[in-house]
Enzyme design. Structure first.
Site, short mmCIF file in Angstrom:
data_model
loop_
_atom_site.label_atom_id
_atom_site.label_comp_id
_atom_site.label_asym_id
_atom_site.label_seq_id
_atom_site.Cartn_x
_atom_site.Cartn_y
_atom_site.Cartn_z
N ASP A 22 0.98 -1.24 0.09
CA ASP A 22 0.07 -0.07 -0.07
C ASP A 22 0.77 1.19 0.07
O ASP A 22 1.74 1.40 0.77
CB ASP A 22 -0.86 -0.16 1.23
CG ASP A 22 -1.77 1.13 1.61
OD1 ASP A 22 -1.81 1.97 0.48
OD2 ASP A 22 -2.34 1.34 2.82
N HIS A 72 -3.89 4.00 6.74
CA HIS A 72 -2.86 3.74 6.15
C HIS A 72 -1.35 4.26 6.59
O HIS A 72 -1.23 5.03 7.40
CB HIS A 72 -2.79 4.55 4.71
CG HIS A 72 -4.06 4.15 3.91
ND1 HIS A 72 -4.44 3.03 3.11
CD2 HIS A 72 -5.57 4.74 3.74
CE1 HIS A 72 -5.38 3.01 2.64
NE2 HIS A 72 -6.20 4.16 3.09
#
Length: 547
Positions: free
Chosen positions: A192, A365
């Site tokens: 990610d 994130h």
């Protein structure tokens, strides 16, 4: 000659959302995630954007399963469309499976889909692959990474993740297992890249709970909190603090009600007895005893908060002094819509509190330091940055090089590009069909670039219809031309000139001309004239009636 492993992203690269990746070895395919994206401003009338999954249809017999990292829409939203054409089992953790069941039931696909529930630590063998579920932290419960053991090595797919040392539930990310995999040897990491631009660490979800406590404590006004429906831990913290200060909680928004229903049934949310009430029950309560949790943190047109702000909600009306807490950050592109809602709330006398003034939202994130920790633990031989736009992918590749990775061991790819791996090499080799399919109401893929172009033109410059009745024998004009406009400024003098020009074109028609030629001449002459005269390019629609 060694067989090659293929990694084919069908979404999630050079874009945010629409995540879908194919892992293929010989005659076996697994699909990682099946997400949707939101339409851009120039996609007029489009509801949802999904990946072009033509490659999966062409290779249906090879598909061994669809593996889901977590239950966010950008990772599960395409399932109802893909499963119409593809028959494959779904592997997911309990919370993700619960959300998927809800989604498929709405589309009458639940009875025909095999959903296999797995736990973190589970290993599933399908075809040539062994897929291990690894616990991670994200802004939804039960998120996992995948360690995929293949005949040529281990592929680690992180999904969306961060390191949260004090999560509200579920425990910290399993860094131990990630370190063990690093020692075993990871052939390729797909990680990610969403927050790669941000230095340091992502804050813990627990920080938001402290902010809620400070805002609820001593407040004698009604409190309305908006957040993402899927963020179960956030909703749990709101309920906890409301209960602590003696407030009843009501919920508005179908997606939030569904998420709470699933998470409560599966044990991911604990609601104290007597705290949750219906919207009708809050009307008779004192202001300081009410907390409303709603959807609409992104200013969506039909969301609960938008309807509340613009007085179209049937049960909730803004009262002066209401405290509105926005517990979410704006997704890029939604700033204008959110701004409109906030302005309307202020206009009605509400007090709006957002993340700029307090820690009311934390990302799900990983930031730079967390990414560095993962790279150091996993020590992959090869690296493919995923989940991000071009700048995210480039910066993540740069970060990997700072961690000691050779530039030729990193591949920045794009959707539809085939990445081939052997135990000692990585390279891009060829492409497959990829892109996006546009969903408009019940229509899936029937809106193409031509329709979008026409919609854009209609929205920007409007339309002029030229109606004329002509003889089918000798093409003489029997009546007209009449000029009708829609979305184009009607100026009588200009319309008279347009009518005269159309009449002039029709006067030059020859008996041998076909209708298509006549219409083409009208469109060409009027378009050219209107652009010269008004610097506008409306759609010209000639209508010829034959008599």
């Amino acid at each position: 000659m060694a067989e090659k492993l293929k990694i084919i992203p069908l979404g999630g690269l050079n874009e945010i959302g629409k995540n879908m990746t194919v892992v293929e070895y010989k005659d076996d395919i697994i699909v990682i995630d099946c997400g949707m994206g939101f339409p851009s401003d120039d996609m007029y009338g489009i509801d949802v954007v999904i990946p072009d999954y033509s490659y999966l249809i062409q290779n249906q017999s090879k598909i061994r399963g669809i593996f889901l990292t977590h239950g966010h829409e950008d990772h599960i939203g395409s399932l109802p469309y893909v499963l119409r054409d593809i028959d494959a089992p779904i592997y997911a953790t309990r919370m993700t499976a619960g959300l998927v069941e809800l989604k498929l039931a709405e589309h009458n696909l639940l009875s025909t889909t095999d959903i296999i529930t797995c736990e973190a630590g589970s290993v599933v063998k399908v075809g040539a692959f062994q897929v291990e579920f690894i616990h991670i932290n994200h802004s939804i419960a039960d998120a996992v990474a995948f360690a995929i053991k293949t005949p040529i090595g281990i592929i680690l797919f992180t999904g969306d993740w961060k390191i949260d040392p004090t999560p509200v539930s579920g425990g910290m990310i399993d860094l131990t297992r990630l370190g063990e995999l690093g020692k075993e040897g990871v052939l390729c990491l797909l990680c990610d890249s969403t927050n790669v631009e941000r230095p340091g660490f992502t804050k813990s979800e627990a920080a938001v709970g402290a902010s809620f406590d400070a805002l609820f404590k001593g407040c004698d006004e009604r409190i309305i909190v908006t957040t993402f429906a899927s963020n179960v831990d956030r909703i749990q913290q709101i309920i906890n603090v409301a209960s602590r200060y003696g407030r009843k909680v009501a919920v508005s928004g179908r997606s939030m009600e569904n998420a709470m229903k699933v998470s409560t049934r599966l044990g991911y949310m604990n609601i104290p007895d007597g705290v949750l009430v219906g919207l009708n029950q809050i009307k008779g309560l004192p202001k300081d005893k009410v907390c409303i949790i709603t959807t609409g943190s992104q200013g969506e047109t039909m969301s609960a908060l938008t309807r509340i702000a613009f007085s179209t909600h049937r049960q909730i009306e803004i009262q002066p002094g209401d405290h509105i807490i926005l517990s979410a950050s704006a997704i890029p592109g939604n700033e204008h819509a959110i701004g409109n809602v906030i302005n309307e709330l202020y206009r009605k006398g509400a007090v709006v509190i957002n993340e700029r003034s307090r820690d009311l939202h934390v990302s799900g994130h990983a930031c730079q330091q967390e990414l560095k920790i993962l790279h150091a633990l996993v020590k992959p031989k090869f690296f493919i940055p995923v989940h991000g736009e071009q700048r995210h992918l480039r910066l993540h590749a740069q970060l990997a090089q700072e961690m000691g990775m050779k530039p030729d061991h990193i591949v920045i790819t794009d959707i539809g590009h085939v990445v081939e791996l052997t135990p000692n090499s990585i390279r891009q080799n060829g492409t497959v069909t990829a892109g996006c399919i546009l969903v408009d109401g019940y229509g899936v893929g029937d809106v193409g670039s031509v329709v979008l172009r026409d919609r854009k033109r209609l929205a920007e410059d409007g339309m002029i219809v030229v109606v004329v009745t002509m003889s089918s024998v000798d093409h003489t004009v029997l009546s007209g031309p009449e000029i009708i406009t829609r979305g184009f400024v009607y100026a009588e003098e200009l319309m008279d000139e347009v009518r005269q020009l159309a009449a002039q074109v029709l006067a030059e028609v020859q008996p041998g001309d076909d209708w298509a030629t006549i219409k083409g001449n009208i469109k060409r002459e009027l378009s050219s004239y209107l652009f010269r005269k008004a610097k506008r390019s409306p759609m010209i629609l000639p209508v010829i009636m034959e008599v």
